[in-house]
Design a protein around this motif. Structure first.
Motif, PDB file in Angstrom:
ATOM      1  N   ILE A  46      36.187  -3.762 -27.208  1.00  0.00           N
ATOM      2  CA  ILE A  46      35.513  -3.069 -26.118  1.00  0.00           C
ATOM      3  C   ILE A  46      34.794  -1.847 -26.682  1.00  0.00           C
ATOM      4  O   ILE A  46      35.405  -1.006 -27.347  1.00  0.00           O
ATOM      5  N   GLN A  47      33.502  -1.761 -26.457  1.00  0.00           N
ATOM      6  CA  GLN A  47      32.726  -0.630 -26.942  1.00  0.00           C
ATOM      7  C   GLN A  47      32.932   0.562 -26.019  1.00  0.00           C
ATOM      8  O   GLN A  47      32.879   0.435 -24.796  1.00  0.00           O
ATOM      9  N   THR A  48      33.233   1.691 -26.610  1.00  0.00           N
ATOM     10  CA  THR A  48      33.383   2.918 -25.826  1.00  0.00           C
ATOM     11  C   THR A  48      32.169   3.799 -26.025  1.00  0.00           C
ATOM     12  O   THR A  48      31.511   3.759 -27.075  1.00  0.00           O
ATOM     13  N   ALA A  49      31.885   4.579 -25.024  1.00  0.00           N
ATOM     14  CA  ALA A  49      30.719   5.448 -25.091  1.00  0.00           C
ATOM     15  C   ALA A  49      30.937   6.549 -26.124  1.00  0.00           C
ATOM     16  O   ALA A  49      32.053   7.038 -26.324  1.00  0.00           O
ATOM     17  N   ALA A  50      29.879   6.907 -26.819  1.00  0.00           N
ATOM     18  CA  ALA A  50      29.943   8.021 -27.764  1.00  0.00           C
ATOM     19  C   ALA A  50      30.255   9.296 -26.986  1.00  0.00           C
ATOM     20  O   ALA A  50      29.843   9.461 -25.840  1.00  0.00           O
ATOM     21  N   LYS A  51      30.993  10.188 -27.619  1.00  0.00           N
ATOM     22  CA  LYS A  51      31.411  11.404 -26.938  1.00  0.00           C
ATOM     23  C   LYS A  51      30.617  12.608 -27.429  1.00  0.00           C
ATOM     24  O   LYS A  51      30.284  12.712 -28.603  1.00  0.00           O
ATOM     25  N   THR A  81      25.455  21.862 -28.016  1.00  0.00           N
ATOM     26  CA  THR A  81      26.019  20.517 -27.950  1.00  0.00           C
ATOM     27  C   THR A  81      26.617  20.127 -29.295  1.00  0.00           C
ATOM     28  O   THR A  81      26.019  20.392 -30.343  1.00  0.00           O
ATOM     29  N   PHE A  82      27.793  19.500 -29.240  1.00  0.00           N
ATOM     30  CA  PHE A  82      28.465  18.991 -30.435  1.00  0.00           C
ATOM     31  C   PHE A  82      28.646  17.484 -30.265  1.00  0.00           C
ATOM     32  O   PHE A  82      29.125  17.024 -29.227  1.00  0.00           O
ATOM     33  N   ILE A  83      28.274  16.735 -31.282  1.00  0.00           N
ATOM     34  CA  ILE A  83      28.446  15.280 -31.266  1.00  0.00           C
ATOM     35  C   ILE A  83      29.222  14.895 -32.526  1.00  0.00           C
ATOM     36  O   ILE A  83      28.804  15.205 -33.646  1.00  0.00           O
ATOM     37  N   ARG A  84      30.358  14.253 -32.321  1.00  0.00           N
ATOM     38  CA  ARG A  84      31.255  13.881 -33.424  1.00  0.00           C
ATOM     39  C   ARG A  84      31.615  15.099 -34.278  1.00  0.00           C
ATOM     40  O   ARG A  84      31.659  15.030 -35.511  1.00  0.00           O
ATOM     41  N   GLY A  85      31.801  16.217 -33.624  1.00  0.00           N
ATOM     42  CA  GLY A  85      32.199  17.422 -34.326  1.00  0.00           C
ATOM     43  C   GLY A  85      31.067  18.195 -34.969  1.00  0.00           C
ATOM     44  O   GLY A  85      31.272  19.311 -35.454  1.00  0.00           O
ATOM     45  N   GLU A  86      29.870  17.635 -34.979  1.00  0.00           N
ATOM     46  CA  GLU A  86      28.723  18.303 -35.588  1.00  0.00           C
ATOM     47  C   GLU A  86      27.941  19.061 -34.513  1.00  0.00           C
ATOM     48  O   GLU A  86      27.616  18.503 -33.458  1.00  0.00           O
ATOM     49  N   ARG A  87      27.657  20.328 -34.792  1.00  0.00           N
ATOM     50  CA  ARG A  87      26.867  21.103 -33.827  1.00  0.00           C
ATOM     51  C   ARG A  87      25.420  20.668 -33.909  1.00  0.00           C
ATOM     52  O   ARG A  87      24.786  20.763 -34.952  1.00  0.00           O
ATOM     53  N   ILE A  88      24.901  20.210 -32.771  1.00  0.00           N
ATOM     54  CA  ILE A  88      23.508  19.771 -32.707  1.00  0.00           C
ATOM     55  C   ILE A  88      22.585  20.944 -32.405  1.00  0.00           C
ATOM     56  O   ILE A  88      21.511  21.080 -32.976  1.00  0.00           O
ATOM     57  N   GLY A  89      23.011  21.803 -31.466  1.00  0.00           N
ATOM     58  CA  GLY A  89      22.202  22.961 -31.101  1.00  0.00           C
ATOM     59  C   GLY A  89      21.902  22.987 -29.617  1.00  0.00           C
ATOM     60  O   GLY A  89      22.641  22.430 -28.799  1.00  0.00           O
ATOM     61  N   LYS A 124      20.117  20.385 -17.865  1.00  0.00           N
ATOM     62  CA  LYS A 124      19.233  19.384 -18.470  1.00  0.00           C
ATOM     63  C   LYS A 124      19.923  18.667 -19.624  1.00  0.00           C
ATOM     64  O   LYS A 124      19.786  17.445 -19.786  1.00  0.00           O
ATOM     65  N   ALA A 125      20.653  19.428 -20.441  1.00  0.00           N
ATOM     66  CA  ALA A 125      21.327  18.840 -21.596  1.00  0.00           C
ATOM     67  C   ALA A 125      22.404  17.847 -21.165  1.00  0.00           C
ATOM     68  O   ALA A 125      22.529  16.758 -21.738  1.00  0.00           O
ATOM     69  N   VAL A 126      23.188  18.209 -20.151  1.00  0.00           N
ATOM     70  CA  VAL A 126      24.226  17.305 -19.647  1.00  0.00           C
ATOM     71  C   VAL A 126      23.586  16.018 -19.120  1.00  0.00           C
ATOM     72  O   VAL A 126      24.051  14.901 -19.408  1.00  0.00           O
ATOM     73  N   ASP A 127      22.521  16.175 -18.352  1.00  0.00           N
ATOM     74  CA  ASP A 127      21.828  15.007 -17.803  1.00  0.00           C
ATOM     75  C   ASP A 127      21.270  14.131 -18.911  1.00  0.00           C
ATOM     76  O   ASP A 127      21.378  12.898 -18.859  1.00  0.00           O
ATOM     77  N   LEU A 128      20.679  14.759 -19.930  1.00  0.00           N
ATOM     78  CA  LEU A 128      20.104  13.998 -21.038  1.00  0.00           C
ATOM     79  C   LEU A 128      21.175  13.216 -21.784  1.00  0.00           C
ATOM     80  O   LEU A 128      20.982  12.048 -22.142  1.00  0.00           O
ATOM     81  N   LEU A 129      22.307  13.844 -22.017  1.00  0.00           N
ATOM     82  CA  LEU A 129      23.400  13.157 -22.709  1.00  0.00           C
ATOM     83  C   LEU A 129      23.896  11.954 -21.908  1.00  0.00           C
ATOM     84  O   LEU A 129      24.083  10.863 -22.456  1.00  0.00           O
ATOM     85  N   LYS A 130      24.090  12.145 -20.611  1.00  0.00           N
ATOM     86  CA  LYS A 130      24.587  11.046 -19.777  1.00  0.00           C
ATOM     87  C   LYS A 130      23.583   9.903 -19.717  1.00  0.00           C
ATOM     88  O   LYS A 130      23.976   8.727 -19.751  1.00  0.00           O
ATOM     89  N   ARG A 131      22.301  10.245 -19.623  1.00  0.00           N
ATOM     90  CA  ARG A 131      21.281   9.200 -19.558  1.00  0.00           C
ATOM     91  C   ARG A 131      21.142   8.446 -20.871  1.00  0.00           C
ATOM     92  O   ARG A 131      20.575   7.343 -20.903  1.00  0.00           O
ATOM     93  N   ASN A 132      21.666   9.019 -21.953  1.00  0.00           N
ATOM     94  CA  ASN A 132      21.627   8.353 -23.248  1.00  0.00           C
ATOM     95  C   ASN A 132      22.981   7.755 -23.633  1.00  0.00           C
ATOM     96  O   ASN A 132      23.241   7.475 -24.800  1.00  0.00           O
ATOM     97  N   GLY A 133      23.843   7.593 -22.617  1.00  0.00           N
ATOM     98  CA  GLY A 133      25.073   6.842 -22.816  1.00  0.00           C
ATOM     99  C   GLY A 133      26.243   7.605 -23.371  1.00  0.00           C
ATOM    100  O   GLY A 133      27.231   6.995 -23.808  1.00  0.00           O
ATOM    101  N   PHE A 134      26.191   8.928 -23.359  1.00  0.00           N
ATOM    102  CA  PHE A 134      27.299   9.719 -23.893  1.00  0.00           C
ATOM    103  C   PHE A 134      28.342  10.013 -22.814  1.00  0.00           C
ATOM    104  O   PHE A 134      28.007  10.213 -21.642  1.00  0.00           O
ATOM    105  N   GLU A 135      29.583  10.038 -23.249  1.00  0.00           N
ATOM    106  CA  GLU A 135      30.655  10.553 -22.415  1.00  0.00           C
ATOM    107  C   GLU A 135      30.723  12.055 -22.685  1.00  0.00           C
ATOM    108  O   GLU A 135      30.950  12.480 -23.826  1.00  0.00           O
ATOM    109  N   VAL A 136      30.530  12.856 -21.663  1.00  0.00           N
ATOM    110  CA  VAL A 136      30.331  14.292 -21.853  1.00  0.00           C
ATOM    111  C   VAL A 136      31.590  15.083 -21.528  1.00  0.00           C
ATOM    112  O   VAL A 136      32.152  14.977 -20.430  1.00  0.00           O
ATOM    113  N   ASP A 137      32.018  15.870 -22.504  1.00  0.00           N
ATOM    114  CA  ASP A 137      33.075  16.860 -22.290  1.00  0.00           C
ATOM    115  C   ASP A 137      32.364  18.174 -21.959  1.00  0.00           C
ATOM    116  O   ASP A 137      31.894  18.883 -22.847  1.00  0.00           O
TER     117      ASP A 137
END
Length: 255
Positions: free
Chosen positions: A3-8, A64-72, A26-39
Motif C-alpha cells: 500500500i502506497q502511503t502519501a509523502a509527509k 516547509t520540511f520534507i523528509r527532514g530536509e528544510r525546503i524553505g 498557500k503552502a499547506v494547500d500546495l502540499l495537499k494538492r501535490n499529494g503530501f500528508e501535512v503535519d
C-alpha cells in the motif's frame, strides 16, 4: 500488493489571533494538492515565531520540511515541486490583456442587453470606451506614480508637467461620455488629442529612440513594457474619435 502511503511534509507557519500568514495557507494547500500528508504546526505567538527563526537561522515563515530536509518558504516550495515562481521585476503584458478581455466581455454583455445581439457596431464602440474607462481607473488609483512613469516618455508631459496629472481624467471623461453617447463635442477632441500625443510619444520612445521603458498605461506601478500594446491603446482612442466623427447617424453608442 504494498500500500502506497502519501509523502509527509511538516510546515511551520504563523497562526495568531490577529494574523494568519497567507503564504502559510498557500503552502499547506500546495502540499495537499501535490499529494503530501501535512503535519501542520502553528506558531501562535511572536515569541514562539522568533524562537523558531533563531533556531533555524532564518528570517521568514512559513518553512516547509520534507523528509527532514528544510525546503524553505512558499516560493522555495514551489521551485522544489517544479512550479513556476513569478519574478516581481519581470515585464508582462498580462495586466493589459486582462483589461482588454474584461472590456470585451462587458461590451458583448452590454450589446446583448441593449440589442439582443452580441456582434454589433455598438459592441466595438463600447469595447474601446470601456477599455478607456478601465485604464483610466487604474491610473487614478495612484496619480502621482502614474505621472512619474508617464514623464519618462510622453513628449507633452515633459514640456508641461501638469498634463501628466490631467491625462487620466481626460481619458476617463472621454470614455464615460462615449459610453453614454453624449457630449461628443467634448469626448471626440479629448480622445483625439490625448490619443495622438500618446501614440506619437510611444512611437518616438520605442521605435526611434530605442528606449526600453515601462508603460504607465495601467498605472505607475506596473511592469508592462512600453511598446506595441501601449501604441495600440492610444491608436484605439484616435480611431474611436475619428469613427465618432464619420459614423452614420443613428449607428452605435447611445442610439
Amino acid at each position: 500488493m504494498a500500500i502506497q502511503t502519501a509523502a509527509k511534509a511538516t510546515i511551520y507557519r504563523m497562526v495568531m489571533p490577529d494574523h494568519i500568514c497567507p503564504y502559510g495557507l498557500k503552502a499547506v494547500d500546495l502540499l495537499k494538492r501535490n499529494g503530501f500528508e501535512v503535519d501542520d504546526r502553528w506558531l501562535e505567538t511572536r515569541e514562539e515565531t522568533d524562537a523558531f527563526k533563531a533556531k533555524h537561522n532564518i528570517e521568514t515563515t512559513p518553512q516547509t520540511f520534507i523528509r527532514g530536509e528544510r525546503i524553505g518558504g512558499y516560493d522555495d516550495l514551489r521551485l522544489h515541486l517544479g512550479k513556476r515562481v513569478r519574478d516581481p521585476e519581470a515585464t508582462s503584458y498580462r495586466p493589459v490583456v486582462a483589461v482588454f478581455a474584461v472590456a470585451a466581455l462587458l461590451a458583448l454583455a452590454t450589446s446583448w442587453a441593449a440589442t439582443g445581439s452580441l456582434l454589433t457596431i455598438a459592441a466595438g464602440e463600447w469595447f474601446i470606451a470601456f477599455s478607456m474607462c478601465t485604464l483610466a481607473l487604474l491610473k487614478l488609483q495612484d496619480v502621482e506614480s502614474f505621472s512619474t512613469m508617464f514623464l519618462n516618455y510622453d513628449v507633452l508631459a515633459r514640456r508641461f508637467v501638469p498634463y501628466s496629472y490631467v491625462y487620466p481624467f481626460g481619458e476617463l471623461v472621454a470614455g464615460v461620455l462615449m459610453v453614454a453617447g453624449t457630449f461628443m463635442w467634448l469626448s471626440i477632441p479629448v480622445a483625439l488629442f490625448i490619443g495622438s500625443i500618446g501614440a506619437a510619444s510611444v512611437f518616438k520612445a520605442v521605435y526611434i529612440d530605442r528606449r526600453e521603458l515601462k508603460c504607465a498605461c495601467v498605472g505607475g506601478n506596473s511592469n508592462v513594457p512600453l511598446g506595441f500594446v501601449s501604441l495600440t491603446e492610444n491608436l484605439m482612442m484616435v480611431g474611436m474619435a475619428v469613427w465618432m466623427l464619420v459614423k452614420p447617424m443613428g449607428v452605435g453608442v447611445g442610439h
